[in-house]
Scaffold this motif. Structure first.
Motif, PDB file in Angstrom:
ATOM      1  N   THR A 147    -127.350  49.474 -34.348  1.00 41.72           N
ATOM      2  CA  THR A 147    -126.260  48.508 -34.300  1.00 41.72           C
ATOM      3  C   THR A 147    -126.085  48.071 -32.859  1.00 41.72           C
ATOM      4  OG1 THR A 147    -125.154  49.571 -36.165  1.00 41.72           O
ATOM      5  CG2 THR A 147    -123.807  48.126 -34.786  1.00 41.72           C
TER       6      THR A 147
ATOM      7  N   ASP B 101    -132.540  56.382 -34.793  1.00 41.19           N
ATOM      8  CA  ASP B 101    -132.041  55.694 -35.983  1.00 41.19           C
ATOM      9  C   ASP B 101    -130.528  55.903 -36.097  1.00 41.19           C
ATOM     10  OD1 ASP B 101    -132.116  54.299 -38.454  1.00 41.19           O
ATOM     11  OD2 ASP B 101    -132.159  56.199 -39.546  1.00 41.19           O
ATOM     12  N   GLY B 102    -129.797  54.817 -36.286  1.00 41.87           N
ATOM     13  CA  GLY B 102    -128.351  54.885 -36.440  1.00 41.87           C
ATOM     14  C   GLY B 102    -127.568  54.771 -35.144  1.00 41.87           C
ATOM     15  N   ASP B 103    -128.250  54.734 -34.004  1.00 43.55           N
ATOM     16  CA  ASP B 103    -127.550  54.634 -32.722  1.00 43.55           C
ATOM     17  C   ASP B 103    -126.903  53.263 -32.552  1.00 43.55           C
ATOM     18  OD1 ASP B 103    -128.169  57.203 -31.968  1.00 43.55           O
ATOM     19  OD2 ASP B 103    -129.658  56.628 -30.462  1.00 43.55           O
TER      20      ASP B 103
ATOM     21  N   GLY C  35    -126.066  44.857 -37.212  1.00 43.98           N
ATOM     22  CA  GLY C  35    -127.025  45.898 -37.534  1.00 43.98           C
ATOM     23  C   GLY C  35    -128.419  45.287 -37.577  1.00 43.98           C
TER      24      GLY C  35
END
Length: 120
Positions: A4, A63-65, A14
């Motif tokens: 994101t 991933d997801g940071d 995102g």
């Protein structure tokens, strides 16, 4: 992986990316999404500006940071010039220590007597 990218104004996007993606490429994409000039923008991860020459993997992005996109700090302004000395200030006698009572226009202070030279 999925990251994101958020702007200081609260907008966020995102983005699906690969770990091998160059940060410079992600910066260019994100800058266009947020209407920023990529040459004056920076991506920040965990309060650290990311080096555009690295990949996301090399920079430790997972991933997801969440990354913050922001305008890079403008260069510091040049220091202001020192103000010019105004006429009517201390006289040459006062600066050099003066010679007697009232020398140099400092309210009658006798610098000669302070230095043991007598005077007035």
């Amino acid at each position: 992986m999925f990251v994101t990218v958020a702007a200081a104004d609260g907008r966020a996007e995102g983005l699906p990316v690969e770990g091998s993606t160059a940060i410079a490429d992600l910066l260019s994409l994100a800058a266009s999404l947020f209407g920023l000039d990529p040459s004056s923008a920076a991506l920040v991860h965990n309060q650290t500006p990311l080096n555009p020459a690295l990949t996301l993997d090399a920079a430790g992005v997972k991933d997801g940071d969440m990354l913050l996109i922001m305008n890079a700090a403008p260069p510091a302004p040049a220091p202001a010039p020192a103000p010019a000395m105004q006429s009517g200030g201390l006289g040459a006698g006062a600066v050099a220590g003066g010679g007697g009572a009232g020398a140099g226009g400092l309210g009658g202070i006798d610098f000669g007597s302070l230095l043991g030279g007598g005077g007035g």
